[in-house]
Design a protein around this motif. Structure first.
Motif, short mmCIF file in Angstrom:
data_model
loop_
_atom_site.label_atom_id
_atom_site.label_comp_id
_atom_site.label_asym_id
_atom_site.label_seq_id
_atom_site.Cartn_x
_atom_site.Cartn_y
_atom_site.Cartn_z
N LEU A 82 5.75 7.69 -9.41
CA LEU A 82 6.11 6.55 -10.24
C LEU A 82 4.94 6.21 -11.16
N SER A 83 5.22 5.97 -12.42
CA SER A 83 4.16 5.62 -13.35
C SER A 83 3.63 4.22 -13.03
N GLU A 84 2.47 3.94 -13.54
CA GLU A 84 1.88 2.60 -13.33
C GLU A 84 2.76 1.53 -13.98
N SER A 85 3.38 1.86 -15.11
CA SER A 85 4.24 0.86 -15.78
C SER A 85 5.48 0.56 -14.94
N VAL A 86 6.06 1.57 -14.28
CA VAL A 86 7.21 1.33 -13.41
C VAL A 86 6.78 0.51 -12.20
N LYS A 87 5.65 0.86 -11.60
CA LYS A 87 5.16 0.09 -10.45
C LYS A 87 4.94 -1.37 -10.83
N ASP A 123 0.83 -1.21 0.00
CA ASP A 123 0.00 0.00 0.00
C ASP A 123 0.86 1.26 0.00
N ALA A 124 1.93 1.25 0.78
CA ALA A 124 2.84 2.41 0.83
C ALA A 124 3.48 2.63 -0.54
N PHE A 125 3.94 1.57 -1.17
CA PHE A 125 4.55 1.67 -2.49
C PHE A 125 3.55 2.16 -3.53
N LEU A 126 2.37 1.59 -3.54
CA LEU A 126 1.36 1.99 -4.52
C LEU A 126 0.90 3.43 -4.34
N ALA A 127 1.03 3.97 -3.14
CA ALA A 127 0.63 5.36 -2.88
C ALA A 127 1.62 6.38 -3.43
#
Length: 149
Positions: free
Chosen positions: A111-116, A103-107
């Motif tokens: 960072l673009s969705e492709s990098v995530k 959750d912390a990372f996704l917040a």
């Protein structure tokens, strides 16, 4: 020693995955390896690439540590590309954010969705190849709960 010895040239399927050592130092270390390899080229075998190119992948993966933060991830992906880092919770160590690591990372908004996706899914699948065919595409995850849940 592993990169400078030509190990990755001799064993192209081998992968190196340093864990639990952070990642913010990678860009400066990669640049330093390039410099040292030029200074010491008389003592090293001929490499097919610069040392920093080996760190860019596809044989080298570094675990992402949440506590180093979004800005460090941006710096590393800008310097070395998006194929080097893999997500890690660092569980059960005291600095881990488990169970809120993902959750912390996704917040992180920078960072673009492709990098995530690369750091959470694609890079780990490329690193741990034995799972690549079994889990080629992630299952759809619903972000909404049904009324019965």
């Amino acid at each position: 020693a592993l990169i400078g010895s030509g190990l990755f040239d001799r064993h192209s399927e081998l992968r190196l995955v340093p864990l639990e050592c952070g990642f913010g130092w990678l860009p400066s270390w990669a640049a330093r390896l390039d410099e040292v390899s030029l200074m010491c080229q008389h003592a090293l075998p001929a490499l097919r690439q610069k040392p920093s190119d080996y760190i860019r992948g596809p044989q080298y993966y570094q675990s992402l540590q949440i506590f180093e933060g979004e800005q460090a991830v941006q710096h590393v992906t800008e310097a070395l590309g998006e194929d080097t880092l893999v997500f890690a919770t660092d569980y059960p160590h005291s600095e881990c954010w488990f169970p809120k690591s993902v959750d912390a990372f996704l917040a992180w908004e920078g960072l673009s969705e492709s990098v995530k996706r690369k750091l959470l899914w694609d890079n780990p699948l490329n690193c741990y190849r034995r799972y690549r065919t079994k889990y080629a595409e992630p299952a759809a995850v619903s972000t909404t709960e049904s009324a019965g849940d």
